[in-house]
Design a protein around this motif. Structure first.
Motif, PDB file in Angstrom:
ATOM      1  N   ILE A 212      47.150  -5.499  27.554  1.00  0.00           N
ATOM      2  CA  ILE A 212      46.153  -6.325  26.875  1.00  0.00           C
ATOM      3  C   ILE A 212      44.796  -5.642  27.029  1.00  0.00           C
ATOM      4  O   ILE A 212      44.290  -5.504  28.143  1.00  0.00           O
ATOM      5  CB  ILE A 212      46.082  -7.748  27.461  1.00  0.00           C
ATOM      6  N   LEU A 213      44.216  -5.197  25.906  1.00  0.00           N
ATOM      7  CA  LEU A 213      42.860  -4.664  25.888  1.00  0.00           C
ATOM      8  C   LEU A 213      41.933  -5.842  25.652  1.00  0.00           C
ATOM      9  O   LEU A 213      42.024  -6.520  24.625  1.00  0.00           O
ATOM     10  CB  LEU A 213      42.695  -3.608  24.795  1.00  0.00           C
ATOM     11  N   THR A 214      41.030  -6.109  26.593  1.00  0.00           N
ATOM     12  CA  THR A 214      40.367  -7.401  26.662  1.00  0.00           C
ATOM     13  C   THR A 214      39.019  -7.493  25.957  1.00  0.00           C
ATOM     14  O   THR A 214      38.307  -8.482  26.111  1.00  0.00           O
ATOM     15  CB  THR A 214      40.186  -7.813  28.141  1.00  0.00           C
ATOM     16  N   GLY A 215      38.655  -6.489  25.155  1.00  0.00           N
ATOM     17  CA  GLY A 215      37.414  -6.564  24.407  1.00  0.00           C
ATOM     18  C   GLY A 215      36.287  -5.786  25.073  1.00  0.00           C
ATOM     19  O   GLY A 215      36.407  -5.295  26.195  1.00  0.00           O
ATOM     20  N   THR A 216      35.158  -5.715  24.350  1.00  0.00           N
ATOM     21  CA  THR A 216      34.029  -4.899  24.811  1.00  0.00           C
ATOM     22  C   THR A 216      32.724  -5.673  24.701  1.00  0.00           C
ATOM     23  O   THR A 216      32.573  -6.518  23.806  1.00  0.00           O
ATOM     24  CB  THR A 216      33.951  -3.601  23.979  1.00  0.00           C
ATOM     25  N   PRO A 217      31.774  -5.418  25.601  1.00  0.00           N
ATOM     26  CA  PRO A 217      30.454  -6.063  25.489  1.00  0.00           C
ATOM     27  C   PRO A 217      29.583  -5.357  24.453  1.00  0.00           C
ATOM     28  O   PRO A 217      29.998  -4.392  23.807  1.00  0.00           O
ATOM     29  CB  PRO A 217      29.875  -5.924  26.894  1.00  0.00           C
ATOM     30  N   GLU A 218      28.354  -5.841  24.312  1.00  0.00           N
ATOM     31  CA  GLU A 218      27.431  -5.259  23.342  1.00  0.00           C
ATOM     32  C   GLU A 218      27.000  -3.853  23.782  1.00  0.00           C
ATOM     33  O   GLU A 218      27.194  -3.456  24.918  1.00  0.00           O
ATOM     34  CB  GLU A 218      26.194  -6.147  23.185  1.00  0.00           C
ATOM     35  N   GLY A 219      26.390  -3.133  22.834  1.00  0.00           N
ATOM     36  CA  GLY A 219      25.851  -1.823  23.141  1.00  0.00           C
ATOM     37  C   GLY A 219      26.595  -0.702  22.457  1.00  0.00           C
ATOM     38  O   GLY A 219      26.902   0.317  23.079  1.00  0.00           O
ATOM     39  N   LEU A 220      26.894  -0.861  21.173  1.00  0.00           N
ATOM     40  CA  LEU A 220      27.675   0.131  20.445  1.00  0.00           C
ATOM     41  C   LEU A 220      26.766   1.157  19.768  1.00  0.00           C
ATOM     42  O   LEU A 220      25.721   0.802  19.218  1.00  0.00           O
ATOM     43  CB  LEU A 220      28.559  -0.548  19.402  1.00  0.00           C
ATOM     44  N   VAL A 221      27.181   2.416  19.813  1.00  0.00           N
ATOM     45  CA  VAL A 221      26.408   3.516  19.248  1.00  0.00           C
ATOM     46  C   VAL A 221      27.354   4.421  18.464  1.00  0.00           C
ATOM     47  O   VAL A 221      28.488   4.672  18.891  1.00  0.00           O
ATOM     48  CB  VAL A 221      25.711   4.327  20.373  1.00  0.00           C
ATOM     49  N   ASP A 222      26.901   4.917  17.329  1.00  0.00           N
ATOM     50  CA  ASP A 222      27.678   5.871  16.546  1.00  0.00           C
ATOM     51  C   ASP A 222      27.887   7.150  17.357  1.00  0.00           C
ATOM     52  O   ASP A 222      26.970   7.624  18.038  1.00  0.00           O
ATOM     53  CB  ASP A 222      26.933   6.172  15.244  1.00  0.00           C
ATOM     54  N   THR A 223      29.087   7.707  17.293  1.00  0.00           N
ATOM     55  CA  THR A 223      29.385   8.948  17.999  1.00  0.00           C
ATOM     56  C   THR A 223      29.626  10.070  17.003  1.00  0.00           C
ATOM     57  O   THR A 223      30.150   9.839  15.907  1.00  0.00           O
ATOM     58  CB  THR A 223      30.614   8.792  18.900  1.00  0.00           C
TER      59      THR A 223
END
Length: 248
Positions: A212-223
């Motif tokens: 189970i991959l439980t999700g991610t918090p904020e703070g996304l950046v293009d790679t």
């Protein structure tokens, strides 16, 4: 205990962390850079959570879901520590997602929340990349977003459940080329681990090796191609990955 699966001198080994390196079954200890890292668990059924952190949902201008938003992932997506993830040539925005991953240790059916941790083998780190261009919306992440080859590095270690005192109070961080770009805590999940195990096992059987991959918090950046992305979770591990072009 921290466990891994690695390839060394043409053979695949179940290994342990020891003396800052990797201990093979015959007792040899080799350096982290001497092995090829594989996913620490051969994936069974893999569940992934969308919008499971309120700050992430807000970041994307979505309302938090009123029940878990779950989709499935194929085993082709998973690669190991220090491997390369291919960025599609036509992608305008491809971001990482640092996620605590729960590995099921024994068959589970209609598990009660208060008993859920008894079914957990351990925990690892996943970086579940998403290509935003292909997204219909976060309630319908299509196959090209979440089931692309090489787009989910996982590992390097599987940490035994008994060695993680409180999986719902761990810090998560992501670094791109050494710069901190994402920081959060598992305590901010909307649906915690016991809830998710109860929810999923209520309508389908969970088996050893399911994740189970439980999700991610904020703070996304293009790679971008050439970026080194490090996703780390307190007490679980530090997962290193590099972005490559789609012609690799």
């Amino acid at each position: 205990m921290k466990r891994a699966r690695v390839a060394y001198l043409g053979a695949i080994h179940d290994a342990l962390e020891a003396e800052g390196g990797v201990k093979l079954p015959d007792g040899r200890i080799v350096g982290e850079n001497e092995v090829v890292w594989l996913p620490p668990v051969q994936p069974g059924t893999v569940f992934a959570l969308g919008l499971n952190y309120a700050d992430h949902a807000k970041e994307l201008e979505f309302k938090a879901p009123t029940e878990p938003l779950v989709f499935l992932k194929g085993p082709n997506t998973f690669i190991g520590h220090r491997a390369q993830t291919r960025r599609p040539a036509d992608a305008a925005y491809m971001h990482y997602e640092c996620e605590l991953t729960v590995v099921i240790g024994r068959q589970a059916r209609k598990v009660k929340r208060e008993d859920a941790y008894h079914y957990v083998m351990g925990y690892t780190v996943a970086n579940d990349y998403a290509i935003r261009d292909y997204l219909e919306n976060y309630y319908r992440p299509n196959l090209r977003v979440k089931n692309r080859d090489t787009c989910t590095p996982i590992g390097p270690w599987l940490v035994d459940a008994e060695d993680v005192q409180d999986p719902m109070n761990l810090s998560l961080r992501t670094y791109v080329n050494g710069k901190l770009t994402q920081e959060g805590s598992t305590q901010d999940m909307i649906y915690n681990i016991p809830y998710l195990i109860e929810y999923l096992s209520n309508f389908m059987t969970l088996n050893p090796g399911d994740m189970i991959l439980t999700g991610t918090p904020e703070g996304l950046v293009d790679t971008k191609i050439g970026d080194e992305v490090v996703t780390e979770i307190e007490g679980i591990g530090r997962l290193v990955n590099t972005i490559a072009g789609d012609d690799v």
